[in-house]
Design a protein around this motif. Structure first.
Motif, short mmCIF file in Angstrom:
data_model
loop_
_atom_site.label_atom_id
_atom_site.label_comp_id
_atom_site.label_asym_id
_atom_site.label_seq_id
_atom_site.Cartn_x
_atom_site.Cartn_y
_atom_site.Cartn_z
N PRO A 57 0.81 -1.22 0.00
CA PRO A 57 0.00 0.00 0.00
C PRO A 57 0.84 1.26 0.00
O PRO A 57 1.93 1.30 0.57
N ASP A 58 0.29 2.32 -0.62
CA ASP A 58 1.01 3.59 -0.71
C ASP A 58 0.74 4.47 0.49
O ASP A 58 1.38 5.52 0.63
N GLU A 59 -0.20 4.06 1.35
CA GLU A 59 -0.53 4.93 2.48
C GLU A 59 -0.26 4.26 3.81
O GLU A 59 -0.14 3.04 3.89
N MET A 60 -0.21 5.07 4.87
CA MET A 60 0.05 4.51 6.19
C MET A 60 -1.24 3.99 6.81
O MET A 60 -2.34 4.21 6.29
N ALA A 61 -1.09 3.32 7.95
CA ALA A 61 -2.25 2.78 8.66
C ALA A 61 -3.19 3.91 9.07
O ALA A 61 -2.78 5.07 9.18
N PHE A 62 -4.46 3.56 9.30
CA PHE A 62 -5.46 4.57 9.66
C PHE A 62 -5.17 5.12 11.07
O PHE A 62 -4.58 4.42 11.91
N PRO A 63 -5.61 6.36 11.34
CA PRO A 63 -5.27 7.00 12.63
C PRO A 63 -5.66 6.17 13.85
O PRO A 63 -4.94 6.15 14.84
N LEU A 64 -6.79 5.47 13.79
CA LEU A 64 -7.21 4.74 15.00
C LEU A 64 -6.19 3.65 15.35
O LEU A 64 -5.95 3.36 16.53
N SER A 251 -3.67 -11.57 6.91
CA SER A 251 -2.62 -10.59 7.17
C SER A 251 -3.22 -9.19 7.35
O SER A 251 -4.20 -8.84 6.69
N MET A 252 -2.62 -8.41 8.22
CA MET A 252 -3.03 -7.01 8.37
C MET A 252 -2.43 -6.14 7.26
O MET A 252 -2.84 -5.00 7.08
N SER A 253 -1.45 -6.68 6.54
CA SER A 253 -0.62 -5.86 5.65
C SER A 253 -1.40 -5.09 4.60
O SER A 253 -1.25 -3.88 4.48
N LYS A 254 -2.18 -5.81 3.80
CA LYS A 254 -2.78 -5.17 2.63
C LYS A 254 -4.19 -4.65 2.95
O LYS A 254 -4.58 -3.60 2.45
N ALA A 255 -4.93 -5.38 3.78
CA ALA A 255 -6.31 -5.00 4.03
C ALA A 255 -6.41 -3.79 4.96
O ALA A 255 -7.46 -3.16 5.04
N PHE A 256 -5.33 -3.48 5.68
CA PHE A 256 -5.38 -2.37 6.63
C PHE A 256 -4.18 -1.43 6.48
O PHE A 256 -3.88 -0.66 7.41
N ASN A 257 -3.47 -1.48 5.37
CA ASN A 257 -2.28 -0.62 5.14
C ASN A 257 -1.25 -0.80 6.26
O ASN A 257 -0.70 0.18 6.77
N MET A 258 -0.98 -2.02 6.67
CA MET A 258 -0.11 -2.22 7.83
C MET A 258 1.07 -3.15 7.51
O MET A 258 1.46 -3.97 8.34
N THR A 259 1.63 -3.01 6.33
CA THR A 259 2.71 -3.94 5.94
C THR A 259 3.87 -3.97 6.95
O THR A 259 4.35 -5.04 7.29
N GLY A 260 4.29 -2.80 7.41
CA GLY A 260 5.45 -2.76 8.29
C GLY A 260 5.17 -3.23 9.72
O GLY A 260 6.10 -3.47 10.49
N TRP A 261 3.92 -3.37 10.07
CA TRP A 261 3.57 -3.73 11.44
C TRP A 261 3.86 -5.20 11.72
O TRP A 261 4.02 -5.62 12.83
#
Ligand SMILES: Cc1ncc(COP(=O)(O)O)c(C=O)c1O
Length: 413
Positions: A57-64, A251-261
């Protein structure tokens, strides 16, 4: 003077090249792309590289999610080894599976264990299943991690080619009998990287029946499963009897913009989950509990995935329309962020030998990066995770692609 080689060079395991480790001059596909990108940027220092090659994903995880991580990271009880635990994430994952995939009744204590991402799970599972000589059935083109580790344990990989004619679903009846008798594992991945294809319930039913009949384990790599453009996401575990033969990797990576987590989970057949847990316990010490808890909070918000999917869907529409103008047979997939198109044979009279050739030409001549696949026909994978600040910018980027390709006459046969 000839410098003396370190004895360490003699000590490497054969699986990584043995004595010749690090000496190969072969350049791998992704390294070639990186080099071509660097060279193209050096040649056009003021040019904008349009990167359709990235697989994240090109964006970071959501604020929450970010807020929850900050709060959880400050709590002393989250500081230590997590091992295979963290009841909050297991329970949240069980609810998510029911809400998003209609997979009810997973037992959070016996049928689910977290992973430090699907990649980690795919690298751990072969240790639990593969003896020398065992065969793994893997789809090609595809994400190779399970097969790489299976080979390292002495296993063999049998390629199931994914072709357009079969909607990029493998032909399970094409496997020779002698291969099938030695086969233990079938690895599936839908929505698929790189083809973008989705499975159907009918296909998953056939795969479960096939696995039962041939005494196979099915590993469903569902890294993109929640990212669909319409309809309900599909889990193999929603098929009757699947839990008898299958585990699924989320995975949290693609569905929630959380690849690095680095968080995901393995769920399904309790024996397989236990075996995964046993090897995992000897491999890592679990993901940071603050990350697990922040991800548990995130899983309660499937609307995050809907927003991400809506963005990819919108970008996909733009890119498909753009490519079709140039004769590409681009068809929007129903999930993932990958658009998979047949590579042209020539551009304005210049012939290409392979998809890799086309990809190199696109980077060098047009500053457009793609990923070529030549394993089952020549195709390009274009990812709609390109960098764009907002919707207007998305349109600008795709218009820019159109401008750069203007005047090029692509030939496809
Ligand atoms: C098919 C597939 N499986 C697994 C992964 C790894 O994902 P994760 O970030 O969960 O390790 C990827 C990442 O690109 C992928 O494409």
């Amino acid at each position: 003077m000839v410098s003396e080689e370190s004895y360490i060079q003699q000590l490497f395991a054969e699986r990584i090249g043995g004595k010749t480790f690090g000496k190969s001059t072969e350049i791998y596909k992704f390294e070639k792309i990186k080099r071509a990108k660097r060279a193209a940027l050096a040649a056009h220092p003021d040019g904008e590289l349009i990167d359709l090659g990235v697989g994240e994903p090109d964006e970071m995880a959501f604020p929450l999610s970010v807020r929850a991580l900050g709060e959880e990271a400050a709590k002393p009880e989250n500081r230590g080894y997590a091992d295979n635990g963290g009841p909050e994430f297991r329970r949240a994952a069980v609810h998510w599976m029911e809400r998003v995939f209609n997979v009810a009744g997973l037992n959070p204590d016996t049928e689910i264990i977290h992973s430090i991402g699907s990649k980690a799970a795919l690298s751990i599972l072969p240790a639990a299943l593969i003896n020398p000589g065992d065969v793994v059935l893997m789809t090609v083109p595809g994400y190779p991690v399970f097969g790489t580790h299976a080979r390292w344990y002495g296993g063999e990989v049998f390629d199931l080619k994914l072709t357009e004619e079969r909607d990029f679903l493998p032909d399970l009846n094409s496997i020779p009998k002698d291969v099938l008798t030695r086969a233990k594992v079938l690895v599936l991945n839908y929505p698929n990287n790189p083809t973008g294809a989705s499975a159907t319930t009918g296909f998953f039913e056939r795969a479960v029946e096939f696995a039962k009949r041939n005494k196979l384990v099915v590993i469903s790599d569902a890294a993109y499963a929640a990212l669909v453009f319409h309809g309900k996401p599909l889990s193999i575990l929603s098929v009757p009897g699947a839990k008898g033969v299958a585990i699924e990797l989320h995975s949290m990576s693609k569905a929630f913009n959380m690849t690095g987590w680095r968080l995901g989970f393995v769920c399904g057949n309790p024996l397989l989950v236990a075996a995964y847990g046993s090897v995992k316990d000897n491999t890592d010490s679990g993901q940071f509990l603050a990350i697990q808890k922040a991800c548990a909070a995130t899983l309660a918000h499937p609307e995050i995935t809907h927003k991400i999917a809506a963005k990819y869907s919108r970008r996909m529409d733009l890119l498909v329309a753009c490519l079709r103008k140039f004769g590409f047979d681009a068809r929007k997939p129903n999930g993932s962020f990958f658009l998979y198109v047949r590579a042209p044979k020539a551009a304005s009279g210049r012939a290409f030998k392979s998809a890799e050739d086309v990809s190199q030409w696109l980077i060098t001549e047009k500053l457009i990066s793609t990923v070529p696949w030549d394993d089952a026909g020549a195709y390009l994978r274009l990812s709609v995770t390109f960098v764009a600040k907002n919707e207007a910018d998305e349109r600008r980027v795709v218009k820019e692609i159109e401008n750069r390709l203007a005047g090029v006459k692509f030939e496809f046969s």
